[in-house]
Structure formats: C-alpha cells, structure tokens
Design a protein around this motif. Structure first.
Motif, PDB file in Angstrom:
ATOM      1  N   UNK A 290      -0.020   7.208   5.141  1.00  7.71           N
ATOM      2  CA  UNK A 290       0.998   6.719   4.230  1.00  7.71           C
ATOM      3  C   UNK A 290       1.583   5.418   4.776  1.00  7.71           C
ATOM      4  N   UNK A 291       1.445   4.344   4.008  1.00  4.02           N
ATOM      5  CA  UNK A 291       1.990   3.047   4.415  1.00  4.02           C
ATOM      6  C   UNK A 291       3.345   2.749   3.777  1.00  4.02           C
ATOM      7  N   UNK A 292       3.838   3.650   2.922  1.00  7.07           N
ATOM      8  CA  UNK A 292       5.177   3.507   2.336  1.00  7.07           C
ATOM      9  C   UNK A 292       5.438   2.137   1.723  1.00  7.07           C
ATOM     10  N   UNK A 293       4.443   1.550   1.085  1.00  8.15           N
ATOM     11  CA  UNK A 293       4.625   0.266   0.406  1.00  8.15           C
ATOM     12  C   UNK A 293       4.467  -0.959   1.284  1.00  8.15           C
ATOM     13  N   UNK A 294       4.113  -0.778   2.557  1.00  8.09           N
ATOM     14  CA  UNK A 294       3.940  -1.924   3.459  1.00  8.09           C
ATOM     15  C   UNK A 294       2.718  -2.741   3.062  1.00  8.09           C
TER      16      UNK A 294
ATOM     17  N   UNK B 189     -15.631   9.423   0.714  1.00  5.25           N
ATOM     18  CA  UNK B 189     -15.001   8.581  -0.293  1.00  5.25           C
ATOM     19  C   UNK B 189     -13.665   8.141   0.280  1.00  5.25           C
ATOM     20  N   UNK B 190     -13.488   6.843   0.448  1.00  5.85           N
ATOM     21  CA  UNK B 190     -12.243   6.282   0.961  1.00  5.85           C
ATOM     22  C   UNK B 190     -11.522   5.581  -0.184  1.00  5.85           C
ATOM     23  N   UNK B 191     -10.216   5.797  -0.273  1.00  7.41           N
ATOM     24  CA  UNK B 191      -9.423   5.267  -1.376  1.00  7.41           C
ATOM     25  C   UNK B 191      -8.203   4.536  -0.814  1.00  7.41           C
ATOM     26  N   UNK B 192      -8.031   3.286  -1.243  1.00  7.41           N
ATOM     27  CA  UNK B 192      -6.862   2.470  -0.888  1.00  7.41           C
ATOM     28  C   UNK B 192      -5.971   2.417  -2.123  1.00  7.41           C
ATOM     29  N   UNK B 193      -4.881   3.175  -2.127  1.00  3.59           N
ATOM     30  CA  UNK B 193      -3.955   3.234  -3.259  1.00  3.59           C
ATOM     31  C   UNK B 193      -2.912   2.134  -3.140  1.00  3.59           C
ATOM     32  N   UNK B 194      -2.852   1.289  -4.154  1.00  6.53           N
ATOM     33  CA  UNK B 194      -1.925   0.156  -4.166  1.00  6.53           C
ATOM     34  C   UNK B 194      -0.541   0.656  -4.598  1.00  6.53           C
ATOM     35  N   UNK B 195       0.500   0.165  -3.950  1.00  7.41           N
ATOM     36  CA  UNK B 195       1.858   0.664  -4.193  1.00  7.41           C
ATOM     37  C   UNK B 195       2.451   0.207  -5.518  1.00  7.41           C
ATOM     38  N   UNK B 196       2.148  -1.022  -5.950  1.00  9.29           N
ATOM     39  CA  UNK B 196       2.847  -1.571  -7.109  1.00  9.29           C
ATOM     40  C   UNK B 196       1.984  -1.747  -8.353  1.00  9.29           C
TER      41      UNK B 196
ATOM     42  N   UNK C 195       0.819  -1.215   0.000  1.00  7.99           N
ATOM     43  CA  UNK C 195       0.000   0.000   0.000  1.00  7.99           C
ATOM     44  C   UNK C 195       0.847   1.256   0.000  1.00  7.99           C
ATOM     45  N   UNK C 196       0.469   2.189  -0.871  1.00  7.03           N
ATOM     46  CA  UNK C 196       1.123   3.494  -0.805  1.00  7.03           C
ATOM     47  C   UNK C 196       0.373   4.352   0.214  1.00  7.03           C
ATOM     48  N   UNK C 197      -0.879   4.691  -0.076  1.00  4.39           N
ATOM     49  CA  UNK C 197      -1.638   5.544   0.848  1.00  4.39           C
ATOM     50  C   UNK C 197      -3.097   5.108   0.945  1.00  4.39           C
ATOM     51  N   UNK C 198      -3.713   5.556   2.024  1.00  6.91           N
ATOM     52  CA  UNK C 198      -5.152   5.459   2.243  1.00  6.91           C
ATOM     53  C   UNK C 198      -5.626   6.910   2.322  1.00  6.91           C
TER      54      UNK C 198
END
Length: 171
Positions: A124-128, A150-157, A108-111
């Motif tokens: 910020x999950x910094x890719x965890x 609106x909640x957004x889960x941004x995937x890191x990869x 995860x990059x960010x929520x």
C-alpha cells in the motif's frame, strides 16, 4: 486594418512552428511494466517472443481496476493473455524481487501480486508518487513450480491500473 490582420496572421504562422518545437513532448497514456524477472511485455519488447504492437510500448498495458488478465482488457494486447505463446519462464526463489520500470509516475494506491489463483502480496503506497523504478519483495508462500504471476499497479487518482504477467518457476 485589413493589412494589420494579415501581418498578424503571417507572423503567427511563422512563430507557431518555433513554439511547437520548444514545448515539451507529452508522454503516452500508459506508464509502467515489470522488467525483472522479465514480464511478458518485457519479453515482447526485447524480441524474445513475437508479440505485435506491444513490442513498441511495453508500458501501455492499462485497463480498469479489478481485471485479472495479462492484457488489462486491452484487445490490442490480447497476445499477452495467450499462455501457450512460448513465454520464457524465469527460475526464482521463494522470495523474489519484482522490478517495475515506470515511464510516468502516478500517485499509487496499491501494488498487488496474484499467483495460483490467489493474492500473494499487496503493498500500500497510500497515494504516494513512486520513483522511476519500484522494487517489491514477494514471497510465494507454499507455491512452487511454474506460476504465472499477475502484477497490478493500482493508480490512486483514476479508475485505472497497469497490468503485467510474469512467468516464473518457483524453487
């Protein structure tokens, strides 16, 4: 030689079903939603609101990063964008816990959380890679009354994100 090939084919055909059954099932290509307060897709899954196919896959609201729609731009889930559909509004306090249920754990990059036309929180999950559940404490600041979050889960990869909308009444 011909008989050996035929025997190999027969043995292969007999073993193939056993191998297929023993392999782990792959998960769907989508993987998370907010369960509490109940998001629109959680309400669909629970039968609180009639919503079509999202009822069976509330974790599947995936789309390109940067979208601002409840459906994540997915036409199959366009009902989630309908603000007049009769969504249950959950009373919440100024600071509220949002709980995600994850059926696949992506780096995860960010929520991000949006309400009242602006971003109200970012984590910020910094890719965890998260666990099976994730909880965020979100502060609504000066926002009160009925809000669509609106909640957004941004995937890191990948270039994708998962989307969830939650209807709340902030007291």
């Amino acid at each position: 030689m011909k008989n050996k090939k035929r025997l190999a084919a027969v043995i292969g055909a007999g073993i193939a079903p056993l191998v297929a059954v023993s392999l782990p099932a792959t998960s769907a290509s989508a993987h998370g939603y907010i369960s509490s307060p109940p998001s629109r897709q959680a309400q669909c899954a629970a039968g609180t609101v009639s919503c079509g196919s999202i009822k069976y896959e509330p974790q599947s609201v995936e789309g390109s990063k940067g979208l601002m729609s409840c459906s994540g731009g997915n036409a199959a889930f366009a009902e989630l964008d309908n603000d007049s559909k009769g969504w249950k509004v959950t009373p919440v306090s100024r600071t509220t816990s949002f709980n995600w249920q994850l059926t696949a754990r992506h780096a995860t990059s960010t929520w991000q959380y949006y309400a009242g036309g602006r971003k109200i929180a970012e984590f910020n999950d910094n890719g965890a890679q998260p666990g099976a559940t994730v909880t965020h404490q979100v502060n609504f600041g000066s926002l009160t009354g009925r809000q669509k979050v609106l909640a957004v889960w941004n995937i890191a990869d990948t270039a994708n994100a998962f989307y969830a909308c939650v209807d709340v009444n902030v007291s």
